[in-house]
Each structure stands twice: as C-alpha cells, then as structure tokens.
Scaffold this active site. Structure first.
Site, mmCIF file in Angstrom:
data_model
loop_
_atom_site.group_PDB
_atom_site.id
_atom_site.type_symbol
_atom_site.label_atom_id
_atom_site.label_comp_id
_atom_site.label_asym_id
_atom_site.label_seq_id
_atom_site.Cartn_x
_atom_site.Cartn_y
_atom_site.Cartn_z
ATOM 1 N N GLU A 1 0.836 -1.206 0.000
ATOM 2 C CA GLU A 1 0.000 0.000 0.000
ATOM 3 C C GLU A 1 0.870 1.256 0.000
ATOM 4 O OE1 GLU A 1 -0.097 -2.675 1.918
ATOM 5 O OE2 GLU A 1 -2.022 -2.944 2.921
ATOM 6 N N ARG B 1 20.239 -25.398 -11.093
ATOM 7 C CA ARG B 1 21.179 -25.206 -12.197
ATOM 8 C C ARG B 1 20.488 -24.909 -13.522
ATOM 9 N NH1 ARG B 1 22.314 -29.819 -9.653
ATOM 10 N NH2 ARG B 1 21.767 -31.191 -11.386
HETATM 11 C C1 AOF Z 1 0.140 -5.230 4.443
HETATM 12 N N1 AOF Z 1 0.733 -4.978 3.267
HETATM 13 O O1 AOF Z 1 2.302 -5.388 1.734
HETATM 14 C C2 AOF Z 1 2.247 -6.760 3.628
HETATM 15 C C3 AOF Z 1 1.578 -7.045 4.854
HETATM 16 O O2 AOF Z 1 7.152 -6.427 9.926
HETATM 17 P P1 AOF Z 1 6.243 -5.775 8.938
HETATM 18 O O3 AOF Z 1 5.840 -4.372 9.338
HETATM 19 O O4 AOF Z 1 6.765 -5.829 7.518
HETATM 20 O O5 AOF Z 1 4.858 -6.604 8.954
HETATM 21 C C4 AOF Z 1 4.812 -7.913 8.448
HETATM 22 C C5 AOF Z 1 3.404 -8.441 8.521
HETATM 23 O O6 AOF Z 1 2.507 -7.544 7.839
HETATM 24 C C6 AOF Z 1 3.222 -9.774 7.805
HETATM 25 O O7 AOF Z 1 3.450 -10.876 8.667
HETATM 26 C C7 AOF Z 1 1.763 -9.711 7.387
HETATM 27 O O8 AOF Z 1 0.919 -9.997 8.471
HETATM 28 C C8 AOF Z 1 1.617 -8.244 7.008
HETATM 29 N N2 AOF Z 1 2.008 -8.080 5.625
HETATM 30 N N3 AOF Z 1 0.521 -6.288 5.199
HETATM 31 O O9 AOF Z 1 -0.753 -4.468 4.840
HETATM 32 C C9 AOF Z 1 1.768 -5.679 2.823
HETATM 33 N N4 AOF Z 1 3.337 -7.481 3.225
HETATM 34 ZN ZN ZN Z 2 1.022 -3.060 5.979
#
Ligand code: AOF
Ligand code: ZN
Length: 351
Positions: free
Chosen positions: A61, A218
């Site tokens: 986002e 590979r």
């Molecule tokens: C979202 N948008 O693009 C992703 C999310 O340690 P952080 O802050 O990077 O948080 C990781 C957690 O956030 C991950 O385990 C999952 O629950 C969420 N990922 N959430 O709004 C994103 N990659």
């Molecule tokens: Zn997030």
C-alpha cells in the site's frame, strides 16, 4: 466476506493486476506474504500501483500510494490490495493508518491477514474510519499465491510439497535403488524451477546415498534452496555433494556432530519423534516451504502422517524399469488439480 456479485468484472481485472504485482516479490518478500496493490481513479483507470518488494521494506500500500500523482484526489479512488491492510507496528507502521490518513474511502481486498497481530483488526480500523471495505475478491487465487505464508500462520508448519518422478510402470528407481533417468529434459527444467520456488528441499537417507544429489538450482534462474537431509547414523560419506558446504545444508541425525561451514547438524535423540523435531527446527529457521524429493520411504512417512499440502508426480510415457525396482508411493487421493503432458512425461498435481 462480500458477496461475489458485489464485484464487477472491472474490479476483478484490477485485482488480478494486484496479484500479478504481488508475485514480483516472490523471492524477496518472504517470510512476509506477497502483496500487491493497485489504486484506480473514479473512471477505474490505474493511477498508482506497488508491491511488497522486500522483507522489512515498505508494504504494498505504501509503494502504491507513493506512486499516485500528488494532484490525485484519493477520496475518489478505489484501492485494490491482495491482503488485509495491516493494523500493527511491525518493521513498518500500519497500512490501515496510512490509508485513513491519505483520505482513501473505498478498499477492496482478496484475503484477510491470518497473522494474529492483524487478523481482522485492519478491516475494523478502516471501517471505524468510515471506509467502505469489501473482501473476498479472487480469494482462492490470493490464498494459492500465499499458500506458504498461510500454512505457517494457520498450520504452524511449512507448506510441504512431495515430488517424485516415476516410470511408466510405477517405479522411482531400479533394483536396490539404482538411479534411473526417468524424466525428460523439460521436466528436469521444471523441477529446477520448483527448487528455486521453495525455501528448502529435503531428501531421506537412501535417496541421498543412492543418488548423491546436489539439490541446487542449475537449470533455471533463481535462488538455491536450503538443503535438508535425514541421516540418523551419519552414514553419508565425506565427499558427498550434500556435505560439500556449497550451500546451506541441515543434517537431521541421532548423533552429535559439530557444525561446519554451511553445514549444521541437528541432533534428534532416537527417543524423540523425528518429524515433529524437523518441523520445529524449520519453524525456528522461518522456513515456509519444503520440496520433498524423496525417496518413497520419506514420502510414505509424510503421507501417513498427513504432512503434505501438495503432490507433484512426473510420470514417464516411455521409460519402464521392470519388476524389482523401487515402487513409487501409492496414491489413493482425490484432489487432482492438474494433469497435462510435459514433453515425454505427464504431470499430475494434487492439492
Ligand atoms: C500489508 N501490506 O504489503 C504486507 C503485509 O514487519 P512488517 O511491518 O513488515 O509486517 C509484516 C506483517 O505484515 C506480515 O506478517 C503480514 O501480516 C503483514 N504483511 N501487510 O498491509 C503488505 N506485506
Ligand atoms: Zn502493511
């Protein structure tokens, strides 16, 4: 979940774009999920998009909103994001807060976030701020994309893929485990792609001894997986590929053995069940998926324990091994999702 009829074909088209973007984080986002985000204006045209590129880096986002031209009125836009916007302070601040602060009014999501730190709180935050939130668009596609992340979050263990190649007459090796070239070159390439796609690759003792496999990538671009081998009695000879230190390797053994470069020995006392100990170790290493390349003893063990999520069988159309060979695991399954010709082989995928 929102009723499917509430979404238009246009919504679906844009969410497919968000899923395509998410996949660009395939090798770099983990152990975070792959997430994509598309911002569309009142006419449904894309004005910004982004994805979660890197573990520890900005979420989808954040990247998508940063790509929107500054004169855009976000209150007129619809945001498509493949995972519930997060509500927690992790390595980055909550995406739900960002969407609220930027004046977004309309959000569409594929999947709720199973991470207990989020788990619905992202939706609640957005709705409490008066944002229209609808979820469940292309839900199955989103779950499939992040099936490794969902396995870890929901089952507390990595996503397990069992893979083998069998002859036309149902054997995986010759008499005494003698290796036989079963797969065609196209299948072999595909298997290397599969190796690159999973975080770890595992074999049992007999396969390690008989095949002396390298278990690296590979024939396809992509990272080498972590190698895992079960060797209770440390029977693999020095000079074996799996002990060469060329890539990180874990040996599960009953014995005590000091670690070496790229080589770690995990001692599981004989009194302890091996499979749970391996899964605990993999969780501690944050391994989200394992491609199990055999042999049939290990496959059968995992099948009996119900420790599998996906099975991929390559069956040769021509190669026969004949009586006395090592019999392929017997499958009595429903859930065949894919069956197609692949060069001189057939591919069967169950999940
Ligand atoms: C979202 N948008 O693009 C992703 C999310 O340690 P952080 O802050 O990077 O948080 C990781 C957690 O956030 C991950 O385990 C999952 O629950 C969420 N990922 N959430 O709004 C994103 N990659
Ligand atoms: Zn997030």
């Amino acid at each position: 979940m929102t009723a499917p009829s509430d979404f238009t074909a246009h919504d679906e088209l844009l969410m497919r774009r968000a899923l395509d973007l998410a996949l660009l984080g395939q090798f770099t986002a983990r152990p975070n999920p792959m997430v994509g985000c598309v911002v569309a204006d009142a006419q449904g045209r894309i004005v910004g998009e982004g994805w979660h590129r890197q573990y520890g880096g900005p979420h989808a986002e954040v990247n998508a909103l940063a790509a929107v031209p500054p004169e855009t009125d976000l209150a007129e836009c619809r945001v498509y994001v493949t995972l519930e916007p997060c509500s927690h302070f992790g390595k980055t601040p909550p995406c739900a807060d960002l969407l609220i602060a930027r004046g977004v009014r309309d959000v569409v999501v594929c999947n709720a976030d199973p991470n207990p730190l989020v788990a619905g709180r992202g939706f609640t935050k957005l709705r409490e701020a008066g944002i229209r939130v609808r979820t469940g668009l292309l839900e199955a596609e989103g779950r499939r994309l992040n099936r490794r992340f969902f396995a870890v979050q929901e089952l507390g263990r990595p996503y397990m893929i069992l893979k083998w190649a069998e002859s036309k007459d149902g054997f995986v090796a010759g008499a005494g485990g003698q290796p036989v070239a079963i797969s065609c070159p196209t299948s072999r390439m595909l298997v290397h792609r599969w190796r690159a796609e999973e975080q770890a690759i595992m074999v049992g003792t007999r396969t390690a001894l008989n095949d002396n496999p390298q278990l690296n990538v590979r024939e396809w671009p992509g990272p080498d997986p972590l190698r895992l081998v079960i060797d209770r009695n440390l029977s693999l000879p020095a000079g074996h590929h799996l002990l060469d230190g060329s890539q990180p390797t874990v040996v599960y053994t009953n014995r005590e053995q000091p670690d070496a470069d790229n080589l770690s020995f995990v001692t599981v006392p004989p009194s302890q069940d091996l499979l749970p100990a391996i899964l605990d170790d993999l969780n501690a290493r944050r391994v989200q998926s394992v491609l199990v390349e055999g042999g049939p003893a290990l496959h059968n063990l995992l099948l009996q324990a119900g420790l599998w999520d996906e099975i991929r069988v390559l069956r040769s159309l021509h190669v026969r091994i004949g009586a006395g060979g090592v019999v392929a695991p017997s499958l009595n399954l429903t859930g065949l999702r894919e069956h197609r010709a692949l060069g001189a082989d057939e591919l069967f995928v169950f999940y």
